[in-house]
Write a protein that holds these residues in place. Structure first.
Motif, PDB file in Angstrom:
ATOM      1  N   ILE A   6      75.449 -41.284  22.677  1.00  0.00           N
ATOM      2  CA  ILE A   6      74.894 -42.073  23.045  1.00  0.00           C
ATOM      3  C   ILE A   6      73.728 -43.175  21.986  1.00  0.00           C
ATOM      4  CG2 ILE A   6      72.739 -40.924  23.474  1.00  0.00           C
ATOM      5  CD1 ILE A   6      71.257 -43.126  25.699  1.00  0.00           C
ATOM      6  N   THR A   7      74.372 -44.060  20.994  1.00  0.00           N
ATOM      7  CA  THR A   7      73.535 -44.265  19.602  1.00  0.00           C
ATOM      8  C   THR A   7      72.978 -45.337  20.033  1.00  0.00           C
ATOM      9  OG1 THR A   7      76.207 -44.581  18.961  1.00  0.00           O
ATOM     10  CG2 THR A   7      74.922 -45.750  17.675  1.00  0.00           C
ATOM     11  N   ILE A   8      71.781 -45.890  19.318  1.00  0.00           N
ATOM     12  CA  ILE A   8      70.765 -46.736  19.394  1.00  0.00           C
ATOM     13  C   ILE A   8      70.453 -47.645  18.394  1.00  0.00           C
ATOM     14  CG2 ILE A   8      68.102 -47.415  19.720  1.00  0.00           C
ATOM     15  CD1 ILE A   8      68.477 -44.185  21.280  1.00  0.00           C
ATOM     16  N   ASP A   9      70.691 -48.403  18.341  1.00  0.00           N
ATOM     17  CA  ASP A   9      69.800 -49.874  17.638  1.00  0.00           C
ATOM     18  C   ASP A   9      68.727 -50.039  17.386  1.00  0.00           C
ATOM     19  OD1 ASP A   9      69.962 -51.631  15.417  1.00  0.00           O
ATOM     20  OD2 ASP A   9      71.048 -52.817  16.086  1.00  0.00           O
ATOM     21  N   ASP A  56      73.276 -48.932   8.208  1.00  0.00           N
ATOM     22  CA  ASP A  56      73.911 -49.656   8.562  1.00  0.00           C
ATOM     23  C   ASP A  56      74.964 -50.135   9.895  1.00  0.00           C
ATOM     24  OD1 ASP A  56      76.177 -47.739   7.932  1.00  0.00           O
ATOM     25  OD2 ASP A  56      76.134 -48.686   5.934  1.00  0.00           O
ATOM     26  N   GLY A  57      74.686 -48.512  10.293  1.00  0.00           N
ATOM     27  CA  GLY A  57      75.740 -48.203  12.027  1.00  0.00           C
ATOM     28  C   GLY A  57      77.123 -47.777  11.743  1.00  0.00           C
ATOM     29  N   THR A  58      77.323 -47.842  10.140  1.00  0.00           N
ATOM     30  CA  THR A  58      78.816 -47.593   9.497  1.00  0.00           C
ATOM     31  C   THR A  58      78.615 -45.661   8.614  1.00  0.00           C
ATOM     32  OG1 THR A  58      79.404 -50.095   9.878  1.00  0.00           O
ATOM     33  CG2 THR A  58      80.721 -48.148   8.683  1.00  0.00           C
ATOM     34  N   THR A  79      65.198 -42.545   6.635  1.00  0.00           N
ATOM     35  CA  THR A  79      65.111 -43.801   7.112  1.00  0.00           C
ATOM     36  C   THR A  79      66.028 -44.244   7.970  1.00  0.00           C
ATOM     37  OG1 THR A  79      63.644 -44.151   4.308  1.00  0.00           O
ATOM     38  CG2 THR A  79      65.203 -45.929   6.020  1.00  0.00           C
ATOM     39  N   ALA A  80      66.524 -44.891   8.803  1.00  0.00           N
ATOM     40  CA  ALA A  80      67.076 -45.233   9.147  1.00  0.00           C
ATOM     41  C   ALA A  80      66.605 -46.692  10.517  1.00  0.00           C
ATOM     42  CB  ALA A  80      67.623 -44.054  10.077  1.00  0.00           C
TER      43      ALA A  80
END
Length: 653
Positions: A69-72, A106-108, A139-140
């Motif tokens: 599971i990924t959260i932005d 950056d999600g990458t 930091t994210a």
């Protein structure tokens, strides 16, 4: 290789002063997952309703683990952790066990390898409905949870009712300087570890009490876990067959690498962990029931035991000794506890706790503290007690640290501690004790004081002979993190000076543990074990000492040991082949840790002959100096960088 800019993107450290934790608002956040069941979409983990939950597919085709599971968070934040609320209905299906946590700006780019800090946290959570917290500082913008196992092994699925990110507010922030070391990652445990032991197979044995997060009573079983630093896997186990709650024990490692655990909540019991068979074995009951005692292995392989009025009755906790050949305990009637008592305001209940014991020559045991009076104990016959004078101008130093950083020279560093076990101010005092022949008066030299007063800290000797002191608090009070010392310090015996290092994220006070790992990093974990007290720490942080880092934060090239025998006898020559030039070698005995005490660790510097890649060292021949058992062998280059530790067994003959 990860350069400093990459590390800083993931691990900027926050100043200790005036910090406060808050949950970040989740408005506008989005969640995606590689698998979900209709009605259990990943957005359910962000909706603020604990009765709804994300669940990976369970109807029809079940996707294999891992589930991700990924959260932005839609913006970058300074985050200090994450809390995961498991589903709160009548089912436990999908409770996440083994896991890793990654962050990205950056999600990458999610980092490099686990050895260089890809995962800010990893480990295993307990199979229950309580909130799971993983702490770190980074930091994210993006958070990713990789669920690697279902905690109860009920199926290949995962679930979470709520995911909240925690932020730390502070007036200033500082980035880590490589010259000050680096806290690499957090390891989550399914228990609050109050005791730990390094095993010859490179794994770490940890345990709490009868409960995962609490102690009390005489339940006759213990919650344990084994952590494998090489894989990150944490495996829990409830130990029942020894009928022993092993909370608040004495711990010693035998010549053959077994871990002997004595007393505690079941105060007369002995339990023995055999790493070679991954089995717990019941041992004989002690002659005197004890808790908070210390044990130390003698030069003949027997284990000496003294003190321990925390359980099993108050007072009279004189010495006894365990013989591995006969598997029996015998009283040492003349090994008297009275000379080593502190003047604690709570009386003998606290005054005989956590002795600073060192096995030494001819079967002797040296007691360096925590009482200001030092003593020698004989383990022959009915035993004996000989006073060894005072520790200079130091006072009683309960819950301070004592570390043998050079066994060849008989040198012990002591640091910190307090006059009373609790509700007292700790001190910064540090001393170097040099012991010689048994029963002689040692020399004691006052050395530079630490910058931070500490009780309940952990002291770990490093391969290069420096001593790493981490955690503790300036006003000692069990089950609190107030006045916690988050900045560790490094003692250099060559200069007599202390250096402040980069601060940790998580307080490590009462019931914390510290061990040197095979890769020359340090595990510092635990603290709490008090039920709903609010200061339980279900984790450990891994510290990378400065000797492993270049000026830009990248990992140094390390020397290597390419060939060495797995065993060597005392007094014999050990041939070593290295992968390149080295400057020196050292042995460090595998440690055990509980309640500030580690009587197993010690360092032996070795004199080498040879050149290039072919070397030989002679292992000192006295079993009181090089206590037989399992040791790390380190090669150290001219820059002070250690190799990976090779585990070798030192035998009596």
């Amino acid at each position: 290789m990860v350069v400093l800019s990459t590390i800083l993107a993931f691990l900027p450290l926050i100043q200790v002063a005036l910090c406060a934790s808050i949950q970040l608002g989740r408005t506008g956040w989005t969640a995606t997952a590689d698998s979900f069941n209709p009605g259990n979409e990943p957005a359910k983990a962000l909706d603020g309703d604990a009765t709804t939950f994300w669940h990976s597919a369970y109807a029809g085709t079940v996707d294999p683990l891992p589930n991700v599971i990924t959260i932005d968070m839609k913006a970058s934040f300074i985050v200090s952790g994450v809390s995961i609320t498991p589903r709160q209905d009548d089912s436990s299906n999908g409770n996440i066990g083994q896991h890793t946590i990654e962050l990205s700006t950056d999600g990458t780019n999610w980092g490099a390898t686990i050895a260089n800090g890809r995962y800010v946290a990893s480990g295993t959570w307990a199979d229950d409905g309580s909130e799971k917290v993983a702490q770190f500082r980074a930091t994210a913008r993006y958070f990713r949870l990789n669920a690697l196992s279902e905690a109860g092994n009920r199926g290949n699925w995962s679930s979470a009712a709520e995911v909240n990110m925690i932020s730390t507010v502070a007036p200033t922030y500082t980035a880590p300087s490589p010259s000050k070391g680096l806290w690499q990652n957090t390891v989550d445990f399914p228990i609050v570890p109050a005791a730990a032991a390094m095993l010859p197979n490179g794994k770490v044995l940890l345990w709490s009490s009868f409960a995962l997060d609490n102690f009390g009573g005489t339940s006759g079983f213990t919650q344990t876990a084994i952590y494998d630093p090489a894989t990150g896997v944490v495996t829990p186990r409830t130990v029942t067959n020894t009928q022993h709650d092993m909370f608040c024990p004495g711990i010693s490692a035998t010549f053959d690498g077994r871990i002997v655990v004595t007393g505690g909540d079941n105060a007369a019991k002995t339990s023995i962990y055999d790493y070679s068979s991954d089995a717990w074995i019941p041992g004989p009951d002690m002659k005197i029931a004890r808790g908070y005692q210390s044990t130390a292995i003698a030069s003949d392989g027997r284990i000496f035991n003294i003190g321990g009025s925390w359980s099993g009755g108050n007072g009279g906790k004189n010495g006894e000794i365990w013989n591995p050949s006969t598997n029996t305990w015998s009283l040492l009637q003349n090994a008297l506890v009275a000379p080593m008592l502190t003047a604690d305001r709570a009386g003998v209940y606290r005054a005989d706790n956590h002795g600073w014991l060192f096995g030494w020559k001819n079967g002797s045991i040296f007691q360096a503290g925590p009482s200001k009076a030092m003593n020698w104990y004989s383990t022959s016959g009915a035993g004996g007690t000989t006073g060894a004078g005072l520790r200079s101008d130091d006072g009683d130093a309960m819950n301070g640290n004592a570390i043998m950083f050079d066994a060849v020279a008989g040198k012990i560093l002591t640091a910190g501690g307090a006059t009373n076990y609790q509700t007292d101010d700790a001190r910064t005092n540090a001393y170097v004790i040099t012991i010689g022949a048994p029963n002689s008066t040692p020399s004691v030299t006052k050395t530079a004081s630490m910058s931070f007063a500490r009780g309940f800290a952990n002291g770990i000797v490093l391969p290069d002979g420096t001593v790493f002191v981490t955690g503790g608090q300036s006003h000692v009070e069990p089950f609190t993190d107030t006045t916690a010392a988050l900045t560790p310090e490094l003692y250099n015996p060559s200069t007599g000076a202390w250096t402040q290092l980069n601060p940790m994220s998580i307080p490590r006070t009462y019931h914390s543990v510290g061990l040197l790992l095979p890769d020359a990093t340090v595990l510092n974990g635990g603290g709490g074990l008090c039920g709903n007290c609010g200061t339980n720490h279900w984790d450990a942080e891994i510290f990378v000492p400065p000797y492993l880092l270049n000026a830009d934060g990248s990992r140094r090239s390390r020397p290597s040991i390419t060939s060495v025998a797995s065993t060597v006898a005392l007094g014999k020559t050990l041939g070593i082949t290295t992968g390149g030039a080295v400057a020196r070698f050292a042995l460090v005995r595998l440690g055990t840790s509980t309640h500030t005490v580690d009587t197993d660790q010690r360092r032996v510097p070795l004199t080498a002959s040879g050149s290039g890649t072919s070397w030989s060292v002679v292992v000192p021949g006295d079993a009181g100096v090089v206590v037989p058992g399992y040791w790390y062998l380190f090669a150290i280059d001219g820059a002070g960088t250690p190799s990976l530790g090779k585990v070798i067994r030192v035998t009596p003959s």
